[in-house]
Design a protein around this motif. Structure first.
Motif, PDB file in Angstrom:
ATOM      1  N   LEU A 220       0.823  -1.201   0.000  1.00 24.92           N
ATOM      2  CA  LEU A 220       0.000   0.000   0.000  1.00 24.92           C
ATOM      3  C   LEU A 220       0.861   1.257   0.000  1.00 24.92           C
ATOM      4  N   GLY A 223       2.226   2.058  -3.290  1.00 27.95           N
ATOM      5  CA  GLY A 223       1.274   2.109  -4.389  1.00 27.95           C
ATOM      6  C   GLY A 223       1.410   0.949  -5.338  1.00 27.95           C
ATOM      7  N   LEU A 254      -6.490   2.717  -2.017  1.00 24.02           N
ATOM      8  CA  LEU A 254      -5.365   2.885  -2.936  1.00 24.02           C
ATOM      9  C   LEU A 254      -5.879   3.241  -4.321  1.00 24.02           C
TER      10      LEU A 254
END
Length: 297
Positions: A220, A223, A254
């Motif tokens: 996370l 990304g 996200l």
């Protein structure tokens, strides 16, 4: 058009308020002070973004929806939202709230999601539970901003795929960007890392799969949606804990942020779970001097 000023992805721990505010200091768990300090630092990441309304992503914990009729995706569209439920007050000492809704953005979001192929349910009688109230307590405890609540199914299989959650996040981002308003919008979503509820790995020294937690936070924070989609499945999440599919809502966040590195990342290893706090600034990090100069120019 509206400005998406911040995206926050966090776990939701219903015992936080009780552990840090309602329990006398001499009776608090050893990590209470550190936990409170981390939450207060995280709160500042939202405050710095100066939001005017909140899109809140959470999931109903079988308070209103059950296995016989659990909507895959749902959006609230009403003027006011009551929270919380009796069992949350009884067990967790959670406060009640009455939150203002933003019917204009709810309606715009609902239509935009339908136009993009997401067949949402809509509710004008939605009551909010701790999946949304926990982030309110930790990031905006005054509860003074209008909200647009979005509920997802992370509990009653079969569930949508991780890619579907990510794609939903991308769609939500597009709709916020297109919303005809000068408002500053923040998106806040809560879910789980590895977590066991009512199973044999509940309330152990750590979460049921600490290694998975560290990897999930790294994905996370960087990304790294490619690694998430390659490695995260219903089976892999369930192996890490029977409530770990709550990670799907963090994937959704996200999606709203986009495949970018987070500006703020923190976590805390508690007994039976790991807490995570993450923030992205799509409009630029307001805490940086250069951003403040640009805003003043």
């Amino acid at each position: 058009m509206a400005t998406l000023s911040a995206v926050l992805a966090t776990t939701h721990h219903p015992f936080f308020y009780k552990a840090t505010e309602l329990t006398p200091p001499e009776e608090q768990m050893p990590q209470a002070a550190e936990w409170k300090s981390k939450v207060e630092a995280y709160r500042e990441t939202l405050t710095a973004a100066e939001p005017e309304l909140l899109v809140m992503v959470g999931s109903d914990h079988f308070h209103q929806f059950f296995y016989d009729n659990y909507p895959t995706f749902l959006i609230g569209k009403q003027a006011r939202y009551d929270a919380t439920f009796y069992n949350e007050i009884r067990e967790f000492g959670m406060p009640t709230y009455e939150l203002e809704g933003h019917e204009e953005l709810s309606g715009f979001m609902f239509q935009g999601l339908l136009d993009r192929g997401f067949d949402f349910s809509v509710s004008s009688e939605l009551k909010i539970d701790h999946s949304i109230i926990c982030p309110i307590i930790t990031t905006r405890p005054d509860g003074d901003l209008p909200i647009v609540p979005i509920y997802t199914n992370i509990f009653a299989p079969p569930l949508p795929s991780p890619k579907r959650f990510y794609d939903l996040g991308r769609a939500i981002r597009e709709i916020i960007d297109e919303f005809p308003s000068d408002k500053r919008v923040a998106a806040i979503g809560s879910g789980h890392l590895s977590l066991e509820l009512g199973g044999p790995r509940m309330f152990e020294e750590h979460g049921p799969d600490p290694e998975w937690d560290v990897q999930a936070i790294e994905w996370l924070a960087n990304g790294d949606i490619e690694s998430i989609l390659e490695n995260v499945t219903w089976e892999s999440m369930s192996t890490s804990g029977n409530a770990t599919p709550g990670f799907l809502d963090l994937i959704l966040m996200l999606g709203i942020a986009g495949p970018e590195k987070a500006a703020y990342v923190d976590d805390l290893d508690l007994y039976h779970t790991r807490e995570m706090y993450m923030t992205w600034y799509p409009d630029g990090d307001p805490r940086k001097a250069e951003h403040r100069k640009e805003a003043a120019a």
